[in-house]
Design a protein around this motif. Sequence first.
Motif, PDB file in Angstrom:
ATOM      1  N   MET A 160       0.816  -1.221  -0.067  1.00  0.00           N
ATOM      2  CA  MET A 160       0.078  -0.096  -0.073  1.00  0.00           C
ATOM      3  C   MET A 160       0.765   1.241   0.046  1.00  0.00           C
ATOM      4  SD  MET A 160      -1.467  -0.176   3.875  1.00  0.00           S
ATOM      5  CE  MET A 160      -1.818  -1.969   3.736  1.00  0.00           C
ATOM      6  N   PRO A 161       0.542   2.526  -0.585  1.00  0.00           N
ATOM      7  CA  PRO A 161       1.234   3.422  -0.778  1.00  0.00           C
ATOM      8  C   PRO A 161       1.682   4.156   0.443  1.00  0.00           C
ATOM      9  CG  PRO A 161      -0.698   3.667  -2.339  1.00  0.00           C
ATOM     10  CD  PRO A 161      -0.860   2.364  -1.051  1.00  0.00           C
ATOM     11  N   SER A 162       0.586   4.286   1.594  1.00  0.00           N
ATOM     12  CA  SER A 162       0.952   4.968   2.839  1.00  0.00           C
ATOM     13  C   SER A 162      -0.012   4.193   3.953  1.00  0.00           C
ATOM     14  CB  SER A 162       0.740   6.266   2.934  1.00  0.00           C
ATOM     15  OG  SER A 162       0.817   6.744   4.127  1.00  0.00           O
ATOM     16  N   CYS A 163       0.550   4.243   5.084  1.00  0.00           N
ATOM     17  CA  CYS A 163      -0.380   3.712   6.327  1.00  0.00           C
ATOM     18  C   CYS A 163       0.262   4.164   7.592  1.00  0.00           C
ATOM     19  CB  CYS A 163      -0.491   2.125   6.483  1.00  0.00           C
ATOM     20  SG  CYS A 163       0.990   1.180   7.079  1.00  0.00           S
ATOM     21  N   HIS A 164      -0.511   4.210   8.407  1.00  0.00           N
ATOM     22  CA  HIS A 164      -0.129   4.634   9.919  1.00  0.00           C
ATOM     23  C   HIS A 164       0.956   3.690  10.458  1.00  0.00           C
ATOM     24  CE1 HIS A 164      -3.602   2.235  10.781  1.00  0.00           C
ATOM     25  NE2 HIS A 164      -3.325   1.928  11.820  1.00  0.00           N
ATOM     26  N   SER A 165       0.696   2.168  10.464  1.00  0.00           N
ATOM     27  CA  SER A 165       1.538   1.125  11.110  1.00  0.00           C
ATOM     28  C   SER A 165       0.949  -0.229  10.632  1.00  0.00           C
ATOM     29  CB  SER A 165       1.341   1.087  12.453  1.00  0.00           C
ATOM     30  OG  SER A 165       1.818   0.128  13.054  1.00  0.00           O
ATOM     31  N   THR A 166       2.123  -0.715   9.987  1.00  0.00           N
ATOM     32  CA  THR A 166       1.768  -1.999   9.351  1.00  0.00           C
ATOM     33  C   THR A 166       1.542  -3.165  10.312  1.00  0.00           C
ATOM     34  OG1 THR A 166       4.247  -2.489   9.135  1.00  0.00           O
ATOM     35  CG2 THR A 166       3.325  -1.523   7.431  1.00  0.00           C
ATOM     36  N   ASN A 167       2.109  -2.960  11.531  1.00  0.00           N
ATOM     37  CA  ASN A 167       1.834  -4.021  12.538  1.00  0.00           C
ATOM     38  C   ASN A 167       0.501  -3.663  12.994  1.00  0.00           C
ATOM     39  OD1 ASN A 167       4.342  -5.034  13.062  1.00  0.00           O
ATOM     40  ND2 ASN A 167       4.160  -5.097  15.149  1.00  0.00           N
ATOM     41  N   ASP A 168      -0.251  -2.440  12.955  1.00  0.00           N
ATOM     42  CA  ASP A 168      -1.570  -2.178  13.384  1.00  0.00           C
ATOM     43  C   ASP A 168      -2.680  -2.857  12.587  1.00  0.00           C
ATOM     44  OD1 ASP A 168      -0.735  -1.157  15.702  1.00  0.00           O
ATOM     45  OD2 ASP A 168      -1.213   1.111  15.090  1.00  0.00           O
ATOM     46  N   ILE A 169      -2.044  -2.783  11.249  1.00  0.00           N
ATOM     47  CA  ILE A 169      -3.008  -3.345  10.230  1.00  0.00           C
ATOM     48  C   ILE A 169      -3.080  -4.776   9.986  1.00  0.00           C
ATOM     49  CG2 ILE A 169      -3.246  -3.430   7.497  1.00  0.00           C
ATOM     50  CD1 ILE A 169      -2.567  -0.758   7.389  1.00  0.00           C
ATOM     51  N   ALA A 170      -1.813  -5.595  10.341  1.00  0.00           N
ATOM     52  CA  ALA A 170      -1.617  -6.826  10.587  1.00  0.00           C
ATOM     53  C   ALA A 170      -2.624  -7.532  11.570  1.00  0.00           C
ATOM     54  CB  ALA A 170      -0.201  -7.371  10.522  1.00  0.00           C
ATOM     55  N   LEU A 171      -2.391  -6.716  12.687  1.00  0.00           N
ATOM     56  CA  LEU A 171      -3.197  -7.220  13.777  1.00  0.00           C
ATOM     57  C   LEU A 171      -4.691  -7.177  13.455  1.00  0.00           C
ATOM     58  CD1 LEU A 171      -1.141  -5.610  16.591  1.00  0.00           C
ATOM     59  CD2 LEU A 171      -1.334  -7.811  16.476  1.00  0.00           C
ATOM     60  N   GLN A 172      -5.159  -6.069  12.973  1.00  0.00           N
ATOM     61  CA  GLN A 172      -6.630  -5.996  12.362  1.00  0.00           C
ATOM     62  C   GLN A 172      -6.984  -6.950  11.328  1.00  0.00           C
ATOM     63  OE1 GLN A 172      -9.159  -3.840  13.375  1.00  0.00           O
ATOM     64  NE2 GLN A 172      -7.860  -3.007  14.911  1.00  0.00           N
ATOM     65  N   ILE A 173      -5.973  -7.512  10.466  1.00  0.00           N
ATOM     66  CA  ILE A 173      -6.215  -8.561   9.675  1.00  0.00           C
ATOM     67  C   ILE A 173      -6.502  -9.849  10.452  1.00  0.00           C
ATOM     68  CG2 ILE A 173      -5.289  -9.953   7.669  1.00  0.00           C
ATOM     69  CD1 ILE A 173      -4.127  -7.494   6.710  1.00  0.00           C
ATOM     70  N   LEU A 174      -5.854  -9.962  11.514  1.00  0.00           N
ATOM     71  CA  LEU A 174      -5.779 -11.355  12.146  1.00  0.00           C
ATOM     72  C   LEU A 174      -7.184 -11.698  12.860  1.00  0.00           C
ATOM     73  CD1 LEU A 174      -2.445 -11.405  14.420  1.00  0.00           C
ATOM     74  CD2 LEU A 174      -3.145 -12.849  12.719  1.00  0.00           C
ATOM     75  N   LYS A 175      -8.001 -10.493  13.010  1.00  0.00           N
ATOM     76  CA  LYS A 175      -9.432 -10.826  13.578  1.00  0.00           C
ATOM     77  C   LYS A 175     -10.290 -11.549  12.563  1.00  0.00           C
ATOM     78  CE  LYS A 175      -9.256  -6.633  16.378  1.00  0.00           C
ATOM     79  NZ  LYS A 175      -9.654  -5.325  16.680  1.00  0.00           N
ATOM     80  N   LYS A 176      -9.877 -11.606  11.260  1.00  0.00           N
ATOM     81  CA  LYS A 176     -10.664 -12.474  10.444  1.00  0.00           C
ATOM     82  C   LYS A 176     -10.341 -13.911  10.389  1.00  0.00           C
ATOM     83  CE  LYS A 176     -10.447  -8.348   7.049  1.00  0.00           C
ATOM     84  NZ  LYS A 176      -9.980  -7.856   5.811  1.00  0.00           N
ATOM     85  N   PRO A 177     -11.286 -14.801   9.941  1.00  0.00           N
ATOM     86  CA  PRO A 177     -11.311 -15.901  10.352  1.00  0.00           C
ATOM     87  C   PRO A 177     -10.295 -16.949   9.335  1.00  0.00           C
ATOM     88  CG  PRO A 177     -13.434 -15.700   9.639  1.00  0.00           C
ATOM     89  CD  PRO A 177     -12.824 -14.296  10.110  1.00  0.00           C
ATOM     90  N   ASP A 178     -10.252 -16.170   8.156  1.00  0.00           N
ATOM     91  CA  ASP A 178      -9.511 -16.886   7.057  1.00  0.00           C
ATOM     92  C   ASP A 178      -8.052 -16.343   6.780  1.00  0.00           C
ATOM     93  OD1 ASP A 178     -10.130 -14.082   6.389  1.00  0.00           O
ATOM     94  OD2 ASP A 178     -10.983 -14.844   4.145  1.00  0.00           O
ATOM     95  N   THR A 179      -7.625 -15.786   8.000  1.00  0.00           N
ATOM     96  CA  THR A 179      -6.087 -15.181   7.689  1.00  0.00           C
ATOM     97  C   THR A 179      -5.088 -16.297   7.594  1.00  0.00           C
ATOM     98  OG1 THR A 179      -6.720 -13.536   9.212  1.00  0.00           O
ATOM     99  CG2 THR A 179      -4.362 -14.075   8.902  1.00  0.00           C
TER     100      THR A 179
END
Length: 235
Positions: free
Chosen positions: A1-20
């Motif tokens: 992605m071009p820009s984001c606040h924190s890649t760790n924060d986004i990855a932790l959000q993705i972990l909430k999805k059951p198909d990760t």
Amino acid sequence: MPSCHSTNDIALQILKKPDTHEGLVVITDHQTAGRGQRGNDWKSGLGTNLTLSIVLKPSFLQASDQFYFNMVASLAVLRMLNKCAEGEDIKVKWPNDVLLKEKKVAGILIENTLQRSAIQWSVMGIGVNVNQQDLGIGKATSLFTVTNVVYELPVLFELLIESLEYYYLKLKFGKRDELKSEYLQHLFGFHEFRKYRGEHLFDGKIIDVAESGRLVMETNRGIQSFDFKEVEFLY
């Protein structure tokens, strides 16, 4: 992605999805609010550095042994840097930095979710200063600053992923002694007396890193061990 606040924060959000799935990588050209240990920010220029997080599922690793993951990440970054800047002074700095000529060139932030006594998921955040030139006044550096070479980020990304796989598989197949031996071999301050700040200023020599991640040192008060919040390198 071009820009984001924190890649760790986004990855932790993705972990909430059951198909990760394990191996997912979140990478950005510009991280605006990266996080480090001790609550420090990780400053990164636009399109000049490697800033990414990798989702792993080390269910074979007990929570009490999670520092081996720091070893995996640190050695992977060191291996990649050695291939780019062969012959330069590159060291791992406990607990989560990599130094180039005794200045910080990379930082690591690992965040785990636990299931009973085992690690369920791990988000391994890595930031490497590659082509950034404006680093301000401080203890940071970049590959470009030292070598005067402009690097292709996709090439370095591939080198880093290959190195991570190499050390991750070592850990998965139980080669912990090999990992720790290599980690100590490249550890900044290992078997050297240096200045530290804890509850007081003192001279200390690193003699080991415990499986828990605590730093074991020889000091004028005998053998002591420290958590990362309890001691600070001075010089």
